[in-house]
Design a protein around this motif. Structure first.
Motif, PDB file in Angstrom:
ATOM      1  N   LEU A   1       0.697  -1.061  -0.070  1.00  0.00           N
ATOM      2  CA  LEU A   1       0.064  -0.060   0.053  1.00  0.00           C
ATOM      3  C   LEU A   1       0.865   1.245   0.122  1.00  0.00           C
ATOM      4  O   LEU A   1       0.468   2.304  -0.482  1.00  0.00           O
ATOM      5  CB  LEU A   1      -0.798   0.052   1.308  1.00  0.00           C
ATOM      6  N   VAL A   2       1.841   1.260   0.696  1.00  0.00           N
ATOM      7  CA  VAL A   2       3.022   2.376   0.605  1.00  0.00           C
ATOM      8  C   VAL A   2       3.339   2.604  -0.738  1.00  0.00           C
ATOM      9  O   VAL A   2       3.508   3.900  -1.179  1.00  0.00           O
ATOM     10  CB  VAL A   2       4.283   1.853   1.199  1.00  0.00           C
ATOM     11  N   ASN A   3       3.357   1.803  -1.626  1.00  0.00           N
ATOM     12  CA  ASN A   3       3.724   1.993  -3.137  1.00  0.00           C
ATOM     13  C   ASN A   3       2.581   2.532  -3.690  1.00  0.00           C
ATOM     14  O   ASN A   3       2.569   3.473  -4.657  1.00  0.00           O
ATOM     15  CB  ASN A   3       4.293   1.041  -3.783  1.00  0.00           C
ATOM     16  N   SER A   4       1.274   2.064  -3.511  1.00  0.00           N
ATOM     17  CA  SER A   4       0.067   2.394  -4.306  1.00  0.00           C
ATOM     18  C   SER A   4      -0.832   3.562  -3.811  1.00  0.00           C
ATOM     19  O   SER A   4      -1.340   4.249  -4.407  1.00  0.00           O
ATOM     20  CB  SER A   4      -0.661   1.303  -4.338  1.00  0.00           C
ATOM     21  N   ASP A   5      -0.414   3.820  -2.548  1.00  0.00           N
ATOM     22  CA  ASP A   5      -1.159   5.066  -1.992  1.00  0.00           C
ATOM     23  C   ASP A   5      -0.281   5.674  -0.759  1.00  0.00           C
ATOM     24  O   ASP A   5      -0.989   5.520   0.492  1.00  0.00           O
ATOM     25  CB  ASP A   5      -2.526   4.454  -1.749  1.00  0.00           C
ATOM     26  N   ALA A   6       0.764   6.204  -0.860  1.00  0.00           N
ATOM     27  CA  ALA A   6       1.739   6.567   0.135  1.00  0.00           C
ATOM     28  C   ALA A   6       0.855   7.853   1.030  1.00  0.00           C
ATOM     29  O   ALA A   6       1.151   7.736   2.243  1.00  0.00           O
ATOM     30  CB  ALA A   6       2.822   7.043  -0.427  1.00  0.00           C
ATOM     31  N   ALA A   7       0.212   8.505   0.347  1.00  0.00           N
ATOM     32  CA  ALA A   7      -0.379   9.923   1.023  1.00  0.00           C
ATOM     33  C   ALA A   7      -1.840   9.583   1.457  1.00  0.00           C
ATOM     34  O   ALA A   7      -2.724  10.199   2.173  1.00  0.00           O
ATOM     35  CB  ALA A   7      -0.396  10.936   0.209  1.00  0.00           C
ATOM     36  N   GLY A   8      -2.357   8.043   1.515  1.00  0.00           N
ATOM     37  CA  GLY A   8      -3.862   7.790   1.635  1.00  0.00           C
ATOM     38  C   GLY A   8      -3.911   6.531   2.596  1.00  0.00           C
ATOM     39  O   GLY A   8      -3.551   6.879   3.797  1.00  0.00           O
ATOM     40  N   LYS A   9      -4.290   5.432   2.055  1.00  0.00           N
ATOM     41  CA  LYS A   9      -4.293   4.340   2.819  1.00  0.00           C
ATOM     42  C   LYS A   9      -3.381   3.901   3.517  1.00  0.00           C
ATOM     43  O   LYS A   9      -3.393   3.143   4.414  1.00  0.00           O
ATOM     44  CB  LYS A   9      -5.036   3.384   1.730  1.00  0.00           C
ATOM     45  N   ALA A  10      -2.012   4.089   3.164  1.00  0.00           N
ATOM     46  CA  ALA A  10      -0.793   3.953   3.907  1.00  0.00           C
ATOM     47  C   ALA A  10      -0.286   4.625   4.818  1.00  0.00           C
ATOM     48  O   ALA A  10       0.942   4.747   5.187  1.00  0.00           O
ATOM     49  CB  ALA A  10       0.218   3.715   2.849  1.00  0.00           C
ATOM     50  N   TRP A  11      -1.146   5.311   5.570  1.00  0.00           N
ATOM     51  CA  TRP A  11      -0.799   6.026   6.919  1.00  0.00           C
ATOM     52  C   TRP A  11      -0.298   4.949   7.698  1.00  0.00           C
ATOM     53  O   TRP A  11      -0.482   3.618   7.744  1.00  0.00           O
ATOM     54  CB  TRP A  11      -1.919   6.901   7.324  1.00  0.00           C
ATOM     55  N   PHE A  12       0.840   5.419   8.617  1.00  0.00           N
ATOM     56  CA  PHE A  12       1.462   4.281   9.526  1.00  0.00           C
ATOM     57  C   PHE A  12       0.868   4.591  10.847  1.00  0.00           C
ATOM     58  O   PHE A  12       0.402   3.394  11.325  1.00  0.00           O
ATOM     59  CB  PHE A  12       2.870   4.772   9.707  1.00  0.00           C
ATOM     60  N   PHE A  13       0.735   5.584  11.812  1.00  0.00           N
ATOM     61  CA  PHE A  13       0.251   5.686  12.780  1.00  0.00           C
ATOM     62  C   PHE A  13      -0.444   6.864  13.272  1.00  0.00           C
ATOM     63  O   PHE A  13      -0.167   7.962  12.354  1.00  0.00           O
ATOM     64  CB  PHE A  13       1.340   5.204  14.078  1.00  0.00           C
TER      65      PHE A  13
END
Length: 121
Positions: free
Chosen positions: A85-97
């Motif tokens: 998900l980091v690669n496909s949607d870094a600024a959206g669904k791929a939030w970390f915490f």
């Protein structure tokens, strides 16, 4: 909602005293295919600039630093299950915490979108 950036390529979305943290699209493009993400435990207290998470790609492993001091409220379990998900949607669904900000004055050292774009240019 305000989005700010660090020189280490993290984005921080501020809503009241809650910050959601992830890595920028630029960061993921430098990393390549992300294969593993390690996130901090909920309840952990982080100090600004402390290593909070790890992102591993086929190229390298990188620390993700806490852009602010505070307590981790929630982690993104979906990201642990699907690190790509980091690669496909870094600024959206791929939030970390998400964290509760303990010192709002630490926001002063962060960049807005225009300053970050200049930083990576």
């Amino acid at each position: 909602m305000t989005t700010l950036y660090t020189s280490d390529h993290e984005w921080i979305r501020i809503e009241g005293d809650i910050a959601t943290i992830g890595v920028t699209d630029y960061a993921q493009s430098q990393l390549g295919d992300v294969v593993f993400v390690e996130l901090p435990k909920a309840g952990r207290t982080l100090k600004k600039a402390e290593a909070a998470a790890v992102v591993e790609s086929v190229k390298a492993a990188s620390d993700v630093y806490a852009p602010l001091s505070g307590e981790v409220l929630e982690i993104n379990d979906e990201l642990v299950a699907e690190p790509a998900l980091v690669n496909s949607d870094a600024a959206g669904k791929a939030w970390f915490f998400k964290m509760k900000i303990s010192n709002k004055s630490e926001l002063d050292g962060l960049m807005n979108e225009a300053a970050y774009q200049k930083h990576i240019a």
